[in-house]
Scaffold this active site. Sequence first.
Site, PDB file in Angstrom:
ATOM      1  CB  SER A   1      44.560  41.270  54.505  1.00  0.00           C
ATOM      2  OG  SER A   1      45.779  41.934  54.548  1.00  0.00           O
TER       3      SER A   1
ATOM      4  CE1 TYR B   1      44.024  41.841  48.434  1.00  0.00           C
ATOM      5  CE2 TYR B   1      45.380  43.009  50.035  1.00  0.00           C
ATOM      6  CZ  TYR B   1      44.834  41.837  49.554  1.00  0.00           C
ATOM      7  OH  TYR B   1      45.076  40.642  50.217  1.00  0.00           O
TER       8      TYR B   1
ATOM      9  CE  LYS C   1      41.144  40.540  50.863  1.00  0.00           C
ATOM     10  NZ  LYS C   1      40.757  39.144  51.072  1.00  0.00           N
TER      11      LYS C   1
HETATM   12  N1  LIG Z   1      49.167  35.330  50.369  1.00  0.00           N
HETATM   13  C1  LIG Z   1      49.216  36.257  51.313  1.00  0.00           C
HETATM   14  O1  LIG Z   1      50.302  36.665  51.774  1.00  0.00           O
HETATM   15  C2  LIG Z   1      47.947  36.856  51.851  1.00  0.00           C
HETATM   16  C3  LIG Z   1      48.057  37.858  52.840  1.00  0.00           C
HETATM   17  C4  LIG Z   1      46.896  38.414  53.356  1.00  0.00           C
HETATM   18  C5  LIG Z   1      45.658  37.964  52.901  1.00  0.00           C
HETATM   19  N2  LIG Z   1      45.588  36.999  51.937  1.00  0.00           N
HETATM   20  C6  LIG Z   1      44.254  36.559  51.501  1.00  0.00           C
HETATM   21  O2  LIG Z   1      44.219  35.143  51.412  1.00  0.00           O
HETATM   22  C7  LIG Z   1      43.220  34.757  50.450  1.00  0.00           C
HETATM   23  C8  LIG Z   1      43.784  33.689  49.537  1.00  0.00           C
HETATM   24  O3  LIG Z   1      44.867  34.246  48.823  1.00  0.00           O
HETATM   25  P1  LIG Z   1      46.099  33.387  48.288  1.00  0.00           P
HETATM   26  O4  LIG Z   1      47.309  34.015  48.856  1.00  0.00           O
HETATM   27  O5  LIG Z   1      45.864  31.936  48.461  1.00  0.00           O
HETATM   28  O6  LIG Z   1      46.043  33.813  46.763  1.00  0.00           O
HETATM   29  P2  LIG Z   1      46.026  32.971  45.399  1.00  0.00           P
HETATM   30  O7  LIG Z   1      46.946  31.813  45.487  1.00  0.00           O
HETATM   31  O8  LIG Z   1      46.225  33.957  44.309  1.00  0.00           O
HETATM   32  O9  LIG Z   1      44.524  32.427  45.356  1.00  0.00           O
HETATM   33  C9  LIG Z   1      43.473  33.316  45.128  1.00  0.00           C
HETATM   34  C10 LIG Z   1      42.292  32.537  44.608  1.00  0.00           C
HETATM   35  O10 LIG Z   1      41.251  33.471  44.306  1.00  0.00           O
HETATM   36  C11 LIG Z   1      40.815  33.216  42.972  1.00  0.00           C
HETATM   37  N3  LIG Z   1      40.305  34.421  42.323  1.00  0.00           N
HETATM   38  C12 LIG Z   1      40.964  35.539  41.962  1.00  0.00           C
HETATM   39  N4  LIG Z   1      40.156  36.372  41.291  1.00  0.00           N
HETATM   40  C13 LIG Z   1      38.949  35.756  41.229  1.00  0.00           C
HETATM   41  C14 LIG Z   1      37.697  36.084  40.638  1.00  0.00           C
HETATM   42  N5  LIG Z   1      37.531  37.220  39.938  1.00  0.00           N
HETATM   43  N6  LIG Z   1      36.654  35.230  40.761  1.00  0.00           N
HETATM   44  C15 LIG Z   1      36.806  34.053  41.412  1.00  0.00           C
HETATM   45  N7  LIG Z   1      37.973  33.674  41.971  1.00  0.00           N
HETATM   46  C16 LIG Z   1      39.029  34.509  41.877  1.00  0.00           C
HETATM   47  C17 LIG Z   1      42.048  32.722  42.252  1.00  0.00           C
HETATM   48  O11 LIG Z   1      41.668  32.078  41.042  1.00  0.00           O
HETATM   49  P3  LIG Z   1      42.725  31.989  39.815  1.00  0.00           P
HETATM   50  O12 LIG Z   1      43.747  30.964  40.214  1.00  0.00           O
HETATM   51  O13 LIG Z   1      41.875  31.556  38.665  1.00  0.00           O
HETATM   52  O14 LIG Z   1      43.317  33.348  39.641  1.00  0.00           O
HETATM   53  C18 LIG Z   1      42.605  31.791  43.301  1.00  0.00           C
HETATM   54  O15 LIG Z   1      41.898  30.584  43.278  1.00  0.00           O
HETATM   55  C19 LIG Z   1      42.799  36.056  49.756  1.00  0.00           C
HETATM   56  O16 LIG Z   1      41.577  36.492  50.296  1.00  0.00           O
HETATM   57  C20 LIG Z   1      43.897  37.031  50.110  1.00  0.00           C
HETATM   58  O17 LIG Z   1      43.450  38.382  50.125  1.00  0.00           O
HETATM   59  C21 LIG Z   1      46.704  36.436  51.395  1.00  0.00           C
END
Ligand SMILES: NC(=O)c1ccc[n+]([C@@H]2O[C@H](COP(=O)([O-])OP(=O)(O)OC[C@H]3O[C@@H](n4cnc5c(N)ncnc54)[C@H](OP(=O)(O)O)[C@@H]3O)[C@@H](O)[C@H]2O)c1
Length: 318
Positions: free
Chosen positions: A172, A196, A200
């Site tokens: 992030s 968090y 990160k």
């Molecule tokens: N979206 C943003 O703006 C943003 C910004 C900066 C960084 N990121 C990073 O991007 C990455 C992907 O995020 P995203 O935005 O695509 O989020 P997301 O749609 O919530 O996807 C997160 C994934 O991680 C899984 N997960 C959560 N807790 C878990 C656990 N305890 N064990 C195994 N899997 C788990 C979730 O499974 P479930 O569906 O079962 O919950 C989901 O498949 C993350 O590393 C996040 O920190 C995102």
Amino acid sequence: MHCLYSLFFWIALGLVCFRIYLKLMTGWCRSQVCLVGKTALVTGANTGIGYETALDFAKRGATVILACRDESKARKARDNIIEETNNKNVSYGLVDFLDLACVRKFADEFNSTHTRLDILVNNAAAVRLRGVTTDGYLAAVQVNYLGPFLLTMLLLNLIVKTPSARIVNVSSSAPNYSNPLDMDLMFDGPDRTKAYYRSKFGNILFTIELASRLANTTVTVYSLHPGVVDTDIFRRLPPSWKFVMDYIVRWFMKTSLEGAQTTIYCALQKGIESYSGEHFEDCHFVSRYAPVAKSVDQGTHKLLWDKSVKLLGLDVTI
Ligand SMILES: NC(=O)c1ccc[n+]([C@@H]2O[C@H](COP(=O)([O-])OP(=O)(O)OC[C@H]3O[C@@H](n4cnc5c(N)ncnc54)[C@H](OP(=O)(O)O)[C@@H]3O)[C@@H](O)[C@H]2O)c1
């Protein structure tokens, strides 16, 4: 009244221009790399950035394993990807980073059923996790940092055996807005959002240290910020935030497909190998965030590595 209309007009025009600017600045991975014969593992691949990443790999012909914690979501994602790509080599495995024994079991099974791992994408994460896991760590730190660290270490022999394999750590830009990582606080500091941020931060320091330890192999390692992406990650926000997200911020966010581009780029773009250990945004390399650079100057990446290895009781030879 006329003044008010005029004000609204200019605000609306400004917002539209800002949105157009954000769309123009979004990086796209243009690589035509074919992944037939390659194996890719994507954690958190049932939704959001992870799903789009896995879908892209499957379109390119890879054998793709979705590492998810919920079987029905995993099965649905797998079925959708197979239907959309006609690539039958898409499967799923179950792993919950809230439980380190589950991570070990998943890695054992993976090692015993696969002979190569070309791409590991550590993507799974969650925000606003509260409390301590049964393993005794802050949930946010375990799910977003320590669990993925353990998984990577347990798969490392397989990864090193695979020519030119890549490890991609989805981090992030949050560490850009925090202080240098304080090792005393990493595992025991305040909970809530700060955990968090630290997790990160840990992803980036892990990338730097792992890349340096793998420098004499063909494996390369990258971290990245995907942008602000409209995914399920925001579902844990309090209702007041949700209103702002749904009606205002969402308009300026990337889609999941746009958010996956830098992950895909780091996983397969040729010619970036000399940037192993570096951080990417919008499909290009970015200089180390100042707090990260300061932490590296202080040797925190090495301290974090040593502490993580010790906590997990790993016997690491690299
Ligand atoms: N979206 C943003 O703006 C943003 C910004 C900066 C960084 N990121 C990073 O991007 C990455 C992907 O995020 P995203 O935005 O695509 O989020 P997301 O749609 O919530 O996807 C997160 C994934 O991680 C899984 N997960 C959560 N807790 C878990 C656990 N305890 N064990 C195994 N899997 C788990 C979730 O499974 P479930 O569906 O079962 O919950 C989901 O498949 C993350 O590393 C996040 O920190 C995102």
